[in-house]
Scaffold this motif. Structure first.
Motif, PDB file in Angstrom:
ATOM      1  N   HIS A  13      -8.782  -2.221  18.192  1.00 23.03           N
ATOM      2  CA  HIS A  13      -7.180  -2.150  18.443  1.00 23.03           C
ATOM      3  C   HIS A  13      -6.252  -2.431  18.312  1.00 23.03           C
ATOM      4  CE1 HIS A  13      -4.739  -3.752  21.681  1.00 23.03           C
ATOM      5  NE2 HIS A  13      -4.927  -5.182  21.270  1.00 23.03           N
ATOM      6  N   SER A  14      -6.445  -2.839  16.791  1.00 22.66           N
ATOM      7  CA  SER A  14      -5.224  -3.383  16.174  1.00 22.66           C
ATOM      8  C   SER A  14      -6.412  -3.084  14.565  1.00 22.66           C
ATOM      9  CB  SER A  14      -5.107  -4.608  16.332  1.00 22.66           C
ATOM     10  OG  SER A  14      -6.153  -6.003  16.464  1.00 22.66           O
ATOM     11  N   GLY A  15      -6.010  -3.660  13.487  1.00 22.56           N
ATOM     12  CA  GLY A  15      -5.794  -3.675  12.400  1.00 22.56           C
ATOM     13  C   GLY A  15      -4.574  -3.383  11.528  1.00 22.56           C
ATOM     14  N   LEU A  16      -4.830  -3.366   9.754  1.00 24.87           N
ATOM     15  CA  LEU A  16      -4.370  -3.011   8.762  1.00 24.87           C
ATOM     16  C   LEU A  16      -4.282  -1.888   8.573  1.00 24.87           C
ATOM     17  CD1 LEU A  16      -3.688  -6.170   6.836  1.00 24.87           C
ATOM     18  CD2 LEU A  16      -2.012  -5.463   8.644  1.00 24.87           C
ATOM     19  N   VAL A  17      -3.209  -0.689   8.544  1.00 26.77           N
ATOM     20  CA  VAL A  17      -3.181   0.223   7.671  1.00 26.77           C
ATOM     21  C   VAL A  17      -2.178   0.803   6.631  1.00 26.77           C
ATOM     22  CG1 VAL A  17      -2.800   2.767   7.917  1.00 26.77           C
ATOM     23  CG2 VAL A  17      -3.626   1.698   9.560  1.00 26.77           C
ATOM     24  N   GLN A  18      -2.730   0.315   5.102  1.00 28.68           N
ATOM     25  CA  GLN A  18      -2.092   0.414   3.845  1.00 28.68           C
ATOM     26  C   GLN A  18      -0.757   1.581   3.462  1.00 28.68           C
ATOM     27  OE1 GLN A  18      -3.931  -0.525  -0.123  1.00 28.68           O
ATOM     28  NE2 GLN A  18      -1.713  -0.879  -0.613  1.00 28.68           N
ATOM     29  N   TRP A  19       0.357   1.426   3.516  1.00 29.41           N
ATOM     30  CA  TRP A  19       1.187   2.654   3.481  1.00 29.41           C
ATOM     31  C   TRP A  19       2.129   2.623   1.779  1.00 29.41           C
ATOM     32  CZ3 TRP A  19       6.337   1.864   3.347  1.00 29.41           C
ATOM     33  CH2 TRP A  19       6.644   0.042   3.241  1.00 29.41           C
ATOM     34  N   GLY A  20       2.004   1.685   1.325  1.00 30.20           N
ATOM     35  CA  GLY A  20       2.279   1.682   0.003  1.00 30.20           C
ATOM     36  C   GLY A  20       2.187   0.604  -0.765  1.00 30.20           C
ATOM     37  N   TRP A  21       2.845   0.649  -2.023  1.00 30.61           N
ATOM     38  CA  TRP A  21       2.444  -0.324  -2.930  1.00 30.61           C
ATOM     39  C   TRP A  21       3.336  -0.532  -3.690  1.00 30.61           C
ATOM     40  CZ3 TRP A  21      -0.900   3.596  -3.234  1.00 30.61           C
ATOM     41  CH2 TRP A  21      -0.849   4.238  -3.469  1.00 30.61           C
ATOM     42  N   ASP A  22       4.376  -1.559  -5.016  1.00 30.48           N
ATOM     43  CA  ASP A  22       4.762  -1.513  -5.445  1.00 30.48           C
ATOM     44  C   ASP A  22       5.220  -1.317  -7.392  1.00 30.48           C
ATOM     45  OD1 ASP A  22       5.835  -4.069  -6.298  1.00 30.48           O
ATOM     46  OD2 ASP A  22       6.772  -4.324  -4.065  1.00 30.48           O
ATOM     47  N   GLN A  23       5.460  -1.338  -7.695  1.00 28.24           N
ATOM     48  CA  GLN A  23       5.913  -1.988  -9.645  1.00 28.24           C
ATOM     49  C   GLN A  23       5.043  -3.654  -9.553  1.00 28.24           C
ATOM     50  OE1 GLN A  23       9.677   0.001 -10.816  1.00 28.24           O
ATOM     51  NE2 GLN A  23      10.281  -1.775 -11.015  1.00 28.24           N
ATOM     52  N   ARG A  24       5.971  -4.149  -8.550  1.00 29.23           N
ATOM     53  CA  ARG A  24       5.830  -5.736  -8.654  1.00 29.23           C
ATOM     54  C   ARG A  24       4.122  -6.317  -8.081  1.00 29.23           C
ATOM     55  NH1 ARG A  24      10.967  -8.187  -9.992  1.00 29.23           N
ATOM     56  NH2 ARG A  24      12.584  -6.973 -10.873  1.00 29.23           N
ATOM     57  N   GLU A  25       3.235  -4.892  -7.643  1.00 33.84           N
ATOM     58  CA  GLU A  25       1.774  -6.047  -7.317  1.00 33.84           C
ATOM     59  C   GLU A  25       2.309  -6.089  -5.259  1.00 33.84           C
ATOM     60  OE1 GLU A  25      -1.072  -7.728  -9.636  1.00 33.84           O
ATOM     61  OE2 GLU A  25      -0.131  -7.446 -11.211  1.00 33.84           O
ATOM     62  N   GLY A  26       3.161  -5.507  -5.246  1.00 31.12           N
ATOM     63  CA  GLY A  26       3.713  -5.711  -3.108  1.00 31.12           C
ATOM     64  C   GLY A  26       2.560  -5.035  -2.796  1.00 31.12           C
ATOM     65  N   GLU A  27       1.456  -5.055  -1.743  1.00 29.84           N
ATOM     66  CA  GLU A  27       1.306  -4.625  -0.831  1.00 29.84           C
ATOM     67  C   GLU A  27       1.635  -4.183   0.474  1.00 29.84           C
ATOM     68  OE1 GLU A  27      -2.817  -5.347  -1.117  1.00 29.84           O
ATOM     69  OE2 GLU A  27      -2.000  -7.101  -2.396  1.00 29.84           O
ATOM     70  N   TYR A  28       2.088  -3.329   1.331  1.00 34.71           N
ATOM     71  CA  TYR A  28       2.980  -3.415   2.253  1.00 34.71           C
ATOM     72  C   TYR A  28       1.863  -1.970   3.524  1.00 34.71           C
ATOM     73  CZ  TYR A  28       6.378  -3.978  -1.225  1.00 34.71           C
ATOM     74  OH  TYR A  28       7.825  -4.812  -1.675  1.00 34.71           O
ATOM     75  N   TYR A  29       1.796  -2.990   4.428  1.00 34.04           N
ATOM     76  CA  TYR A  29       0.955  -1.892   5.329  1.00 34.04           C
ATOM     77  C   TYR A  29       2.607  -2.131   6.746  1.00 34.04           C
ATOM     78  CZ  TYR A  29      -3.330  -3.713   2.093  1.00 34.04           C
ATOM     79  OH  TYR A  29      -3.566  -3.621   1.344  1.00 34.04           O
TER      80      TYR A  29
END
Length: 111
Positions: A13-29
């Motif tokens: 029904h729901s959850g996380l899908v990662q779409w990016g990360w950055d040079q400072r170890e940031g994670e984006y979902y």
């Protein structure tokens, strides 16, 4: 800070899908919810693995813009301080110390 449902799986029904990360170890979902239109999925991010998650009620485009261009968007911004790029020949060793790295990437460095 936000509690997570886990990684999105087919049939969930729901959850996380990662779409990016950055040079400072940031994670984006995206926080996926099948009942919500995908352009309304909020962005979830954390600045480093193991850090608490932040929920952003803004579009993905706005998050990307703020990461790249907004020095106040801490701890995710890569806009502050602006660093100069540099080239090293393949045979030259990578800068061995933080001081040398700072000197090479300093915005005040003469090209």
């Amino acid at each position: 800070m936000y509690e997570l449902d886990g990684v999105f799986e087919p049939g969930a029904h729901s959850g996380l899908v990662q779409w990016g990360w950055d040079q400072r170890e940031g994670e984006y979902y995206w926080l996926v919810n099948r009942l919500v239109n995908p352009d309304r999925w909020p962005v979830i991010a954390r600045s480093e693995g193991g850090q608490p998650w932040d929920l952003f009620d803004m579009s993905t485009a706005e998050v990307v813009y703020r990461v790249v261009a907004d020095p106040q968007f801490k701890p995710y911004t890569v806009a502050n301080p602006p660093r100069r790029s540099f080239y090293l020949p393949y045979w030259q060793p990578f800068p061995p110390s933080p001081e040398e790295w700072e000197a090479l990437t300093s915005p005040d460095r003469n090209p």
